[in-house]
Design a protein around this motif. Structure first.
Motif, PDB file in Angstrom:
ATOM      1  N   ARG A  15     -53.337  -6.124   1.095  1.00 12.38           N
ATOM      2  CA  ARG A  15     -54.057  -6.106   2.324  1.00 12.38           C
ATOM      3  C   ARG A  15     -54.869  -7.308   2.719  1.00 12.38           C
ATOM      4  O   ARG A  15     -54.594  -7.999   3.582  1.00 12.38           O
ATOM      5  CB  ARG A  15     -54.891  -4.677   2.678  1.00 12.38           C
ATOM      6  N   THR A  18     -53.200 -10.433   2.370  1.00  9.03           N
ATOM      7  CA  THR A  18     -52.424 -10.548   2.960  1.00  9.03           C
ATOM      8  C   THR A  18     -52.683 -10.969   4.305  1.00  9.03           C
ATOM      9  O   THR A  18     -52.186 -11.989   5.088  1.00  9.03           O
ATOM     10  CB  THR A  18     -51.445  -9.354   3.735  1.00  9.03           C
ATOM     11  N   ASN A  19     -54.309 -10.139   4.810  1.00 10.02           N
ATOM     12  CA  ASN A  19     -54.421 -10.549   6.043  1.00 10.02           C
ATOM     13  C   ASN A  19     -54.976 -12.421   6.199  1.00 10.02           C
ATOM     14  O   ASN A  19     -54.967 -12.977   7.641  1.00 10.02           O
ATOM     15  CB  ASN A  19     -55.581  -9.972   6.647  1.00 10.02           C
ATOM     16  N   SER A  22     -52.141 -14.565   6.801  1.00  7.13           N
ATOM     17  CA  SER A  22     -51.939 -14.777   8.869  1.00  7.13           C
ATOM     18  C   SER A  22     -52.722 -15.661   9.507  1.00  7.13           C
ATOM     19  O   SER A  22     -52.242 -16.330   9.942  1.00  7.13           O
ATOM     20  CB  SER A  22     -52.101 -13.495   8.871  1.00  7.13           C
ATOM     21  N   GLN A 162     -59.234  -7.938  14.610  1.00  5.85           N
ATOM     22  CA  GLN A 162     -58.099  -7.629  14.125  1.00  5.85           C
ATOM     23  C   GLN A 162     -57.036  -8.085  12.855  1.00  5.85           C
ATOM     24  O   GLN A 162     -55.949  -8.246  12.355  1.00  5.85           O
ATOM     25  CB  GLN A 162     -56.889  -7.424  15.182  1.00  5.85           C
ATOM     26  N   ASP A 163     -57.022 -10.069  13.207  1.00  9.10           N
ATOM     27  CA  ASP A 163     -56.723 -11.477  12.260  1.00  9.10           C
ATOM     28  C   ASP A 163     -57.192 -10.283  11.118  1.00  9.10           C
ATOM     29  O   ASP A 163     -56.842 -10.512  10.128  1.00  9.10           O
ATOM     30  CB  ASP A 163     -57.080 -12.320  12.982  1.00  9.10           C
ATOM     31  N   GLY A 166     -56.352  -6.249   9.773  1.00 12.32           N
ATOM     32  CA  GLY A 166     -54.485  -6.745   9.867  1.00 12.32           C
ATOM     33  C   GLY A 166     -54.108  -5.358  10.690  1.00 12.32           C
ATOM     34  O   GLY A 166     -55.787  -5.256  10.967  1.00 12.32           O
ATOM     35  N   GLN A 167     -52.968  -5.621  10.429  1.00 14.45           N
ATOM     36  CA  GLN A 167     -52.005  -4.532  11.251  1.00 14.45           C
ATOM     37  C   GLN A 167     -52.946  -2.517  11.008  1.00 14.45           C
ATOM     38  O   GLN A 167     -52.649  -2.788   9.467  1.00 14.45           O
ATOM     39  CB  GLN A 167     -50.758  -4.130  11.468  1.00 14.45           C
ATOM     40  N   PRO A 168     -53.392  -1.784  11.457  1.00 14.41           N
ATOM     41  CA  PRO A 168     -52.942  -0.387  10.820  1.00 14.41           C
ATOM     42  C   PRO A 168     -52.132   0.157  10.285  1.00 14.41           C
ATOM     43  O   PRO A 168     -51.046  -0.050  10.988  1.00 14.41           O
ATOM     44  CB  PRO A 168     -53.540   0.328  12.280  1.00 14.41           C
TER      45      PRO A 168
END
Length: 168
Positions: A15, A18-19, A22, A162-163, A166-168
């Motif tokens: 995770r 992956t962030n 981005s 948030q970057d 990451g997405q919750p």
């Protein structure tokens, strides 16, 4: 409820990486949009005595790849550390994620007390598996990903908390 060594290492690392992809993609887009030579960002550092962005990404990759391998009791993979572009850095992170995806829970679970010896400079440091993960691997991963984020943010890339999360 308990959490396994696998759950505390592999999904968390994937995770975070992956962030990081981005974040690096935003850096590449920023350089292109602002007509900045991408090497300026890739070679940027927060302080003269700190590593540049490229090395921060390489270390983040190495720390989790080697950490997972050591927890599994196998030989850690080696990268050449020769990435000089955003696409190369992103590819490296994708390769690291791919490598992490090959680990099975049974390879990592039960490694809490496995002795792990690391050569750091001229010294050898011995860890047990759980302290190795919790006090060495994960803090190093977060430090180097945060520093990569901070370098790009300092250079003007529009990044927010948030970057990093990451997405919750």
């Amino acid at each position: 409820m308990t959490i396994s060594m696998y759950q505390a290492s592999i999904p968390v690392s994937i995770r975070t990486l992956t962030n990081l992809v981005s974040i690096l993609e935003k850096g590449a887009t920023y350089a292109e949009t602002k007509k900045i030579d991408p090497s300026v960002l890739i070679n940027s550092r927060l302080s003269p005595d700190m590593f540049p962005l490229s090395k921060q990404v390489q270390i983040a990759s190495d720390i989790v790849n080697r950490g997972a391998a050591r927890l599994a009791g196998i030989e850690p993979p080696q990268f050449e550390d020769n990435e000089t572009t955003f696409p190369q850095l992103i590819d490296r992170i994708h390769q690291t994620i791919s490598d992490l995806n090959t680990f099975k829970p049974e390879q990592i679970d039960g490694s809490e007390e496995r002795t792990i010896s690391l050569k750091i400079g001229d010294n050898t440091v011995d860890f047990q598996g759980m302290p190795f993960l919790l006090y060495f691997v994960l803090p190093n991963l977060y430090f180097h990903v945060t520093t990569a984020y901070d370098i790009l943010r300092h250079c003007g890339v529009e990044l927010g908390k948030q970057d990093f999360l990451g997405q919750p």
